[in-house]
Design a protein around this motif. Sequence first.
Motif, PDB file in Angstrom:
ATOM      1  N   THR A   1      41.292  54.240 -14.737  1.00 58.39           N
ATOM      2  CA  THR A   1      40.075  53.811 -14.287  1.00 58.39           C
ATOM      3  C   THR A   1      39.975  52.639 -13.527  1.00 58.39           C
ATOM      4  N   VAL A   2      40.549  51.594 -14.443  1.00 56.92           N
ATOM      5  CA  VAL A   2      40.494  50.196 -14.158  1.00 56.92           C
ATOM      6  C   VAL A   2      41.409  49.981 -12.814  1.00 56.92           C
ATOM      7  N   THR A   3      42.474  50.589 -12.748  1.00 62.42           N
ATOM      8  CA  THR A   3      43.586  50.317 -11.947  1.00 62.42           C
ATOM      9  C   THR A   3      42.871  50.915 -10.443  1.00 62.42           C
ATOM     10  N   THR A   4      42.381  52.055 -10.705  1.00 60.13           N
ATOM     11  CA  THR A   4      41.716  52.681  -9.442  1.00 60.13           C
ATOM     12  C   THR A   4      40.461  51.983  -8.838  1.00 60.13           C
ATOM     13  N   VAL A   5      39.711  51.630  -9.606  1.00 60.92           N
ATOM     14  CA  VAL A   5      38.549  50.693  -9.297  1.00 60.92           C
ATOM     15  C   VAL A   5      39.160  49.442  -8.357  1.00 60.92           C
ATOM     16  N   ALA A   6      40.293  48.753  -9.059  1.00 62.31           N
ATOM     17  CA  ALA A   6      40.528  47.377  -8.482  1.00 62.31           C
ATOM     18  C   ALA A   6      41.338  47.980  -7.127  1.00 62.31           C
ATOM     19  N   GLN A   7      42.118  49.046  -7.112  1.00 63.73           N
ATOM     20  CA  GLN A   7      42.919  49.293  -5.953  1.00 63.73           C
ATOM     21  C   GLN A   7      41.763  49.790  -4.765  1.00 63.73           C
ATOM     22  N   THR A   8      40.806  50.361  -4.993  1.00 56.08           N
ATOM     23  CA  THR A   8      39.671  50.855  -4.218  1.00 56.08           C
ATOM     24  C   THR A   8      38.926  49.715  -3.543  1.00 56.08           C
ATOM     25  N   VAL A   9      38.570  48.744  -4.519  1.00 52.46           N
ATOM     26  CA  VAL A   9      38.112  47.563  -3.968  1.00 52.46           C
ATOM     27  C   VAL A   9      39.107  46.721  -3.159  1.00 52.46           C
ATOM     28  N   LEU A  10      40.294  46.507  -3.338  1.00 50.15           N
ATOM     29  CA  LEU A  10      41.301  45.993  -2.494  1.00 50.15           C
ATOM     30  C   LEU A  10      41.295  46.712  -1.256  1.00 50.15           C
ATOM     31  N   MET A  11      41.386  47.881  -1.047  1.00 50.41           N
ATOM     32  CA  MET A  11      41.453  48.782   0.152  1.00 50.41           C
ATOM     33  C   MET A  11      40.117  48.689   0.935  1.00 50.41           C
ATOM     34  N   LEU A  12      39.287  48.529   0.423  1.00 52.75           N
ATOM     35  CA  LEU A  12      37.681  48.274   1.118  1.00 52.75           C
ATOM     36  C   LEU A  12      37.972  46.760   1.609  1.00 52.75           C
ATOM     37  N   ALA A  13      38.318  45.884   0.838  1.00 50.94           N
ATOM     38  CA  ALA A  13      38.215  44.534   1.386  1.00 50.94           C
ATOM     39  C   ALA A  13      38.994  44.460   2.534  1.00 50.94           C
ATOM     40  N   ALA A  14      40.329  45.020   2.538  1.00 54.75           N
ATOM     41  CA  ALA A  14      41.240  45.173   3.854  1.00 54.75           C
ATOM     42  C   ALA A  14      40.615  45.861   4.995  1.00 54.75           C
ATOM     43  N   ALA A  15      39.958  46.785   4.713  1.00 57.42           N
ATOM     44  CA  ALA A  15      39.388  47.716   5.780  1.00 57.42           C
ATOM     45  C   ALA A  15      38.112  46.990   6.402  1.00 57.42           C
ATOM     46  N   VAL A  16      37.452  46.443   5.586  1.00 57.82           N
ATOM     47  CA  VAL A  16      36.168  45.561   6.120  1.00 57.82           C
ATOM     48  C   VAL A  16      36.664  44.337   6.853  1.00 57.82           C
ATOM     49  N   LEU A  17      37.577  43.662   6.376  1.00 55.87           N
ATOM     50  CA  LEU A  17      38.020  42.240   7.163  1.00 55.87           C
ATOM     51  C   LEU A  17      38.887  42.688   8.428  1.00 55.87           C
ATOM     52  N   LEU A  18      39.696  43.796   8.400  1.00 51.89           N
ATOM     53  CA  LEU A  18      40.739  44.086   9.390  1.00 51.89           C
ATOM     54  C   LEU A  18      40.245  44.976  10.278  1.00 51.89           C
ATOM     55  N   PHE A  19      39.355  46.032   9.885  1.00 50.78           N
ATOM     56  CA  PHE A  19      38.964  47.123  10.864  1.00 50.78           C
ATOM     57  C   PHE A  19      37.661  47.292  11.160  1.00 50.78           C
ATOM     58  N   ASP A  20      36.773  46.267  10.508  1.00 46.42           N
ATOM     59  CA  ASP A  20      35.425  46.369  10.735  1.00 46.42           C
ATOM     60  C   ASP A  20      34.641  47.527   9.795  1.00 46.42           C
ATOM     61  N   LEU A  21      35.098  48.125   8.984  1.00 43.53           N
ATOM     62  CA  LEU A  21      34.464  49.142   8.307  1.00 43.53           C
ATOM     63  C   LEU A  21      33.255  48.919   7.747  1.00 43.53           C
TER      64      LEU A  21
END
Length: 279
Positions: A124-144
């Motif tokens: 649960t902890v690792t999945t939440v952390a990974q999801t936050v990291l992926m969302l940050a990359a998508a928002v910053l790089l792809f304007d999600l």
Amino acid sequence: MTTTVPTARAAGPAPSAVRLGLSRGRLELLRFFRNRDAVVFTFALPTVLLVLLGSVFGDVYEGTGVSASQVLAAGMIAAGIMSTTFVSLGVDIATDREDGTLKRLRGTPMPQAAYFVGKIVLVTVTTVAQTVLMLAAAVLLFDLALPGTAQRWATLLWVFTLGVTACSLLGIAISTAARNARSATAVVQLPYLALQFISGVFVNPISALPAGLVAVASVFPVKWMAQGFRSVFLPDAMVAFEAAGAWELGRVALVLGAWCVAGLALCLTLPVLGSANRR
């Protein structure tokens, strides 16, 4: 002279399985984060794939203003969940079985449920952390765009929760199919990679896939997780590119909930904590 013999104090109540499981989860997290290779691989691989593939597929869907990289990002969250739950648990439990960890735990007063609570805390902890990291990359790089309404945030929460639960239980169950730790990686990677391709994670829109493959993917959780996340992060104009032409959130909940029940049933019937000496 009278000798006074001290009376033993009454023992307090034994710690609950949940309390022991949370303590076990803390140890699992410490062990995980001390293994730098595992940390880098767990968090970097899905995000690196997202960045690489999102940079390659930059086309915009006509009439929507949505790029292929944004669609990919929504689906990659589902793939990331499966990686940190199904894949990680399948390999970790098979390893614990082979190296004698499970055998030693069976010789302690700790209930078996506490072991699994600890594993669930870890994923649960690792999945939440990974999801936050992926969302940050998508928002910053792809304007999600992040969800703009409370309803979409609620959808994100229940799709995430059901997806993590279903994939975790299935990861625990599939660990019994591995004869040893070396074969566990192959056992879990085959369905993991195959489902990503036929569930519309890498091939977008999913309606471009052959109907037979979509029908097979519709049996499994990844397709429905990806579809649920697309409904959260993409505008309603993108619903036309779904296989059924609708987000089908009711069916998303039904299928993921059914896999939670099926996964639990498998965990209760299969010898998950079976012999540590299997070959």
